[in-house]
Design a protein around this motif. Sequence first.
Motif, PDB file in Angstrom:
ATOM      1  N   SER A   1       0.836  -1.195   0.000  1.00 50.04           N
ATOM      2  CA  SER A   1       0.000   0.000   0.000  1.00 50.04           C
ATOM      3  C   SER A   1       0.872   1.246   0.000  1.00 50.04           C
ATOM      4  CB  SER A   1      -0.915   0.004   1.232  1.00 50.04           C
ATOM      5  OG  SER A   1      -1.681   1.197   1.278  1.00 50.04           O
TER       6      SER A   1
ATOM      7  N   ASP B   1       2.200  -1.230   4.635  1.00 48.64           N
ATOM      8  CA  ASP B   1       0.914  -1.920   4.728  1.00 48.64           C
ATOM      9  C   ASP B   1       0.699  -2.756   3.467  1.00 48.64           C
ATOM     10  OD1 ASP B   1       0.225  -0.922   7.200  1.00 48.64           O
ATOM     11  OD2 ASP B   1      -0.618   0.912   6.353  1.00 48.64           O
TER      12      ASP B   1
ATOM     13  N   ARG C   1      -7.717  -3.332  -2.547  1.00 45.11           N
ATOM     14  CA  ARG C   1      -8.425  -3.187  -1.283  1.00 45.11           C
ATOM     15  C   ARG C   1      -7.565  -3.755  -0.158  1.00 45.11           C
ATOM     16  NH1 ARG C   1     -11.133  -8.334  -0.825  1.00 45.11           N
ATOM     17  NH2 ARG C   1     -11.192  -9.460  -2.808  1.00 45.11           N
ATOM     18  N   PRO C   2      -7.901  -3.429   1.103  1.00 45.17           N
ATOM     19  CA  PRO C   2      -7.102  -3.925   2.226  1.00 45.17           C
ATOM     20  C   PRO C   2      -7.132  -5.440   2.311  1.00 45.17           C
ATOM     21  CG  PRO C   2      -8.520  -2.108   2.915  1.00 45.17           C
ATOM     22  CD  PRO C   2      -8.954  -2.482   1.538  1.00 45.17           C
TER      23      PRO C   2
ATOM     24  N   GLU D   1      -4.816  -6.908  -4.709  1.00 49.82           N
ATOM     25  CA  GLU D   1      -5.326  -6.426  -5.993  1.00 49.82           C
ATOM     26  C   GLU D   1      -6.139  -7.534  -6.656  1.00 49.82           C
ATOM     27  OE1 GLU D   1      -3.755  -4.846 -10.348  1.00 49.82           O
ATOM     28  OE2 GLU D   1      -2.326  -5.585  -8.848  1.00 49.82           O
TER      29      GLU D   1
ATOM     30  N   ALA E   1      -1.929  -4.670   0.745  1.00 47.42           N
ATOM     31  CA  ALA E   1      -3.256  -4.626   0.128  1.00 47.42           C
ATOM     32  C   ALA E   1      -3.319  -5.774  -0.873  1.00 47.42           C
ATOM     33  CB  ALA E   1      -3.496  -3.284  -0.557  1.00 47.42           C
TER      34      ALA E   1
END
Length: 272
Positions: free
Chosen positions: A148, A161, A173-174, A165, A163
């Motif tokens: 991220s 962080d 998104r997380p 895809e 994420a």
Amino acid sequence: AFDQELQECRKQLAACESRAAEAQVAMDQIPDTEQVSEAAVKDLETRRQTLSGDIEEGRRRLEERDHVLRNDVAQLKKLEAGFARQAELEQASADVSMLARTLAGTQSGMQRISLEAWVQMMYLDQVLEAANRRFLQLSRGQYRLVRSEGQKKGAGKTGLDLAVEARFSGEVRPVQTLSGGESFEASLCLAMGLSDRVAAANPGISIDTLFIDEGFGSLDEESLGKAMQVLSELAQYRCVAVISHVAGLKTAIDRQIQVKKNQGTSHVRLQV
């Protein structure tokens, strides 16, 4: 101020010298034939001596002030050199401070990424590259893990962080939005990716054993089969140990350490 006082001393000295010269002229102009009283002669002599004393005092003060002025000029030059050096040091200090803040990730107007976090981000990208080769396989080409790039609030580090895809839609998104089974697959792939990168970066280090504790219960039948396929491939060149209560694994894994708990005791059975 000293320069003004010096000029004033020079004026006073010039005035004294002028009065002395006038007195000398007055004495020289007295005719030899003229009878001058003794009192007048003494008065002129007293005036001459007084003027001579004033001249000497003026010269002494002039020399003192000139010495003070030369000393102050020398000190001023030293101060000017010191101020110039101070300005250089302040500029160097400002440059070093800005560099230190940049490396610490606290420089205003810049992304809050410390040098330590930047290095971690570089290694994390390498781990993700290795992890995604398996994660794409387990997720049937749907997902890949990404780092991220968003700015993090508070005191946390930016850029570390994770994420996920979605490759079909392009949505990022997380990782918290992954299901339980998908999270297990992602964690498994990250562990293996980290193992690959450590071994690649340090040829003298070999990670030969991987322990996986639970998590298989969250997988559906198809996902479980994919995970076992990846682990089987991995088991060809390293030891993989799986700790699980999933019954389906009993038939999929030949070599087992079965632990049966009885009342107050436990029994271990090896199946090789």
